[in-house]
Write an enzyme that holds these catalytic residues in place. Structure first.
Site, short mmCIF file in Angstrom:
data_model
loop_
_atom_site.label_atom_id
_atom_site.label_comp_id
_atom_site.label_asym_id
_atom_site.label_seq_id
_atom_site.Cartn_x
_atom_site.Cartn_y
_atom_site.Cartn_z
N TYR A 138 20.15 30.85 16.89
CA TYR A 138 18.79 31.40 16.66
C TYR A 138 18.92 32.80 16.30
O TYR A 138 18.70 33.22 14.95
CB TYR A 138 17.84 31.07 17.65
CG TYR A 138 16.45 31.82 17.80
CD1 TYR A 138 15.73 31.61 16.62
CD2 TYR A 138 16.26 32.83 18.64
CE1 TYR A 138 14.53 32.30 16.55
CE2 TYR A 138 15.09 33.69 18.57
CZ TYR A 138 14.26 33.37 17.41
OH TYR A 138 13.12 34.04 17.30
N ASN A 167 9.54 39.63 24.17
CA ASN A 167 8.94 38.40 24.50
C ASN A 167 7.50 38.38 24.15
O ASN A 167 6.63 38.99 24.99
CB ASN A 167 9.25 38.06 26.14
CG ASN A 167 10.49 37.61 26.32
OD1 ASN A 167 11.58 38.55 26.02
ND2 ASN A 167 10.68 36.59 26.82
N ARG A 217 12.51 40.56 31.82
CA ARG A 217 12.11 40.57 30.31
C ARG A 217 11.06 41.51 30.07
O ARG A 217 10.17 41.87 30.91
CB ARG A 217 11.55 39.14 29.96
CG ARG A 217 12.87 38.29 29.96
CD ARG A 217 13.70 38.23 29.16
NE ARG A 217 15.07 37.31 29.16
CZ ARG A 217 16.16 37.59 30.05
NH1 ARG A 217 16.30 38.69 30.66
NH2 ARG A 217 16.83 36.68 29.94
N1 LIG Z 1 7.48 33.77 20.22
C1 LIG Z 1 8.13 34.64 20.54
O1 LIG Z 1 8.41 35.31 21.62
C2 LIG Z 1 9.07 35.26 19.50
C3 LIG Z 1 9.96 36.44 19.73
C4 LIG Z 1 10.66 36.89 18.85
C5 LIG Z 1 10.57 36.65 17.61
N2 LIG Z 1 9.56 35.43 17.33
C6 LIG Z 1 9.48 34.92 15.86
O2 LIG Z 1 8.55 34.93 15.52
C7 LIG Z 1 7.98 34.15 14.23
C8 LIG Z 1 6.83 33.00 14.99
O3 LIG Z 1 6.96 32.68 16.14
P1 LIG Z 1 5.63 31.89 17.08
O4 LIG Z 1 6.07 31.92 18.43
O5 LIG Z 1 4.36 32.23 16.34
O6 LIG Z 1 6.40 30.48 16.32
P2 LIG Z 1 5.35 29.21 15.97
O7 LIG Z 1 6.15 27.74 15.93
O8 LIG Z 1 4.28 29.28 16.72
O9 LIG Z 1 5.08 29.55 14.18
C9 LIG Z 1 5.81 29.27 13.51
C10 LIG Z 1 5.01 28.69 12.43
O10 LIG Z 1 5.92 28.51 11.05
C11 LIG Z 1 5.76 27.11 10.58
N3 LIG Z 1 6.91 27.02 9.96
C12 LIG Z 1 8.07 26.53 10.62
N4 LIG Z 1 9.03 26.30 9.57
C13 LIG Z 1 8.41 26.14 8.29
C14 LIG Z 1 8.76 26.04 7.06
N5 LIG Z 1 10.07 25.65 6.52
N6 LIG Z 1 7.76 26.19 6.04
C15 LIG Z 1 6.47 26.56 6.29
N7 LIG Z 1 6.17 26.67 7.56
C16 LIG Z 1 7.03 26.56 8.53
C17 LIG Z 1 5.35 26.21 11.68
O11 LIG Z 1 4.41 25.06 11.38
C18 LIG Z 1 4.54 27.22 12.68
O12 LIG Z 1 3.14 27.03 12.14
C19 LIG Z 1 9.35 33.30 14.47
O13 LIG Z 1 10.04 33.60 13.09
C20 LIG Z 1 10.03 33.55 15.47
O14 LIG Z 1 11.53 33.60 15.32
C21 LIG Z 1 9.14 34.96 18.08
#
Ligand SMILES: NC(=O)c1ccc[n+]([C@@H]2O[C@H](COP(=O)([O-])OP(=O)(O)OC[C@H]3O[C@@H](n4cnc5c(N)ncnc54)[C@H](O)[C@@H]3O)[C@@H](O)[C@H]2O)c1
Length: 326
Positions: A138, A167, A217
């Site tokens: 990841y 986070n 965290r």
């Molecule tokens: N949640 C956290 O704590 C956190 C921390 C650090 C980084 N991030 C990053 O933030 C971003 C969003 O995280 P989140 O928690 O909102 O996740 P989430 O799963 O709620 O949202 C991701 C969205 O992307 C869509 N998606 C995934 N693959 C796709 C594709 N190939 N084409 C089109 N849509 C697609 C999913 O349907 C979903 O709606 C991610 O890139 C994640 O790596 C999140």
């Protein structure tokens, strides 16, 4: 603005912040993990970022000038078991998106990166200059995209910001949108589910070298993340200066503190059991957020853990089954 992953947790909050700042927002989401009901701040284009023609068509049809890219997979454990899933979606998908942007002359890109790009910290708090040595696919997948960005800048004049979140937590204080992952892997919603009796909670290790033995965290409110995205976009548009920024409060909290806070806010007991340490879980992870403060003039408004938990609890109480589509 095109917001990939705009039907997801953080993307929907960013879409709300962008709409409030006066931008016209188009969500682009395959709904693989998102919710139609979360994409309520503009039209939703249903599509996969791996589909070059679909992305180009969306960029062209909506006359897009900038992209915020949230669409990705984000389960660290799964990424260890299934690296191909992460390289395909997070790396190949992002490269396809960048290719579409280059082809349609879209030159502003705000990227969801993560503190997982740092790997095991050699010092805390973690500044942007800390070495990036991810310890799972990841983190590697996000770092690969970060490393691609200067090349797209050189070749296509693309300006970018890579935002390394710690986070993400909490929910929209207005209660319009919130966190609904399935399965839920994040501590605060899991502790809330445990408080409501929906599931059990396991704490992974209590023998870390921290004051109460559980991991520390940095929890950052999703609305503060959304605000940082708008500021990062405006900064790259105004200055043309690309860069990476840590997004965290700089104040870590332990797993036990989170559990205690959920108990206090909910007025309910959070039953939990003690499990073994998870491989690859550093004892302490928190941000040195100075650069975002200085250059983006960003200060978290919900820096207090109780405020973060309260918004998450309120969302969960109003939506016990999340968006309830499944
Ligand atoms: N949640 C956290 O704590 C956190 C921390 C650090 C980084 N991030 C990053 O933030 C971003 C969003 O995280 P989140 O928690 O909102 O996740 P989430 O799963 O709620 O949202 C991701 C969205 O992307 C869509 N998606 C995934 N693959 C796709 C594709 N190939 N084409 C089109 N849509 C697609 C999913 O349907 C979903 O709606 C991610 O890139 C994640 O790596 C999140």
């Amino acid at each position: 603005m095109l917001v990939t992953g705009g039907a997801g947790y953080i993307g929907s909050h960013a879409a709300k912040a962008l709409a409030a700042a006066g931008y016209t927002v188009v969500a682009f989401d395959s709904l693989v993990a998102g919710h139609r009901a979360a994409a309520k701040f503009g039209p939703l284009v249903e599509g996969d970022i791996a589909d070059l023609q679909a992305v180009r068509a969306a960029l062209k049809a909506h006359d897009i000038f900038a992209v915020m890219h949230f669409a990705a997979f984000l389960d660290v454990g799964e990424s260890v078991r299934e690296p191909s899933k992460y390289y395909r979606n997070n790396v190949a998908g992002a490269v396809t998106l960048l290719e579409a942007m280059a082809a349609e002359s879209v030159r502003h890109f705000v990227f969801s990166s993560t503190c997982a790009t740092y790997g095991e910290p050699i010092e805390t708090p973690i500044a942007e200059t800390h070495p990036q040595n991810p310890i799972n696919s990841y983190g590697e997948s996000k770092l690969a995209v970060e490393r691609a960005l200067p090349h797209f800048e050189r070749a296509h004049g693309m300006h970018w910001a890579a935002l390394r979140y710690f986070n993400a937590a909490g929910a929209d204080p207005d209660g319009e949108i919130g966190e609904d992952h399935s399965p839920e892997i994040h501590l605060i919603p899991r502790a809330i589910e445990a408080a409501t009796g929906a599931c059990g909670l396991q704490v992974f290790g209590d023998d870390y070298p921290t004051p109460d033995g559980t991991c520390l965290r940095d929890y950052i409110h999703v609305t503060d993340l959304a605000d940082a995205h708008v500021r990062a976009l405006e900064a790259i548009v105004e200055t043309g200066k690309s860069g990476a920024y840590n997004l965290g409060t700089g104040h870590p909290h332990s797993v036990r503190e989170v559990i205690d806070t959920v108990q206090r806010v909910s007025g309910r007991a959070v039953p939990w059991t003690l499990g073994p340490r998870r491989p690859g879980d550093p004892a302490v992870l928190y941000a040195a957020p100075k650069k975002a403060r200085a250059e983006l003039h960003w200060t978290p408004r919900y820096a207090d853990l109780e405020a973060i938990v309260r918004t998450a609890w309120n969302w969960h109480q109003a939506h016990p089954h999340g968006y309830g589509e499944e």
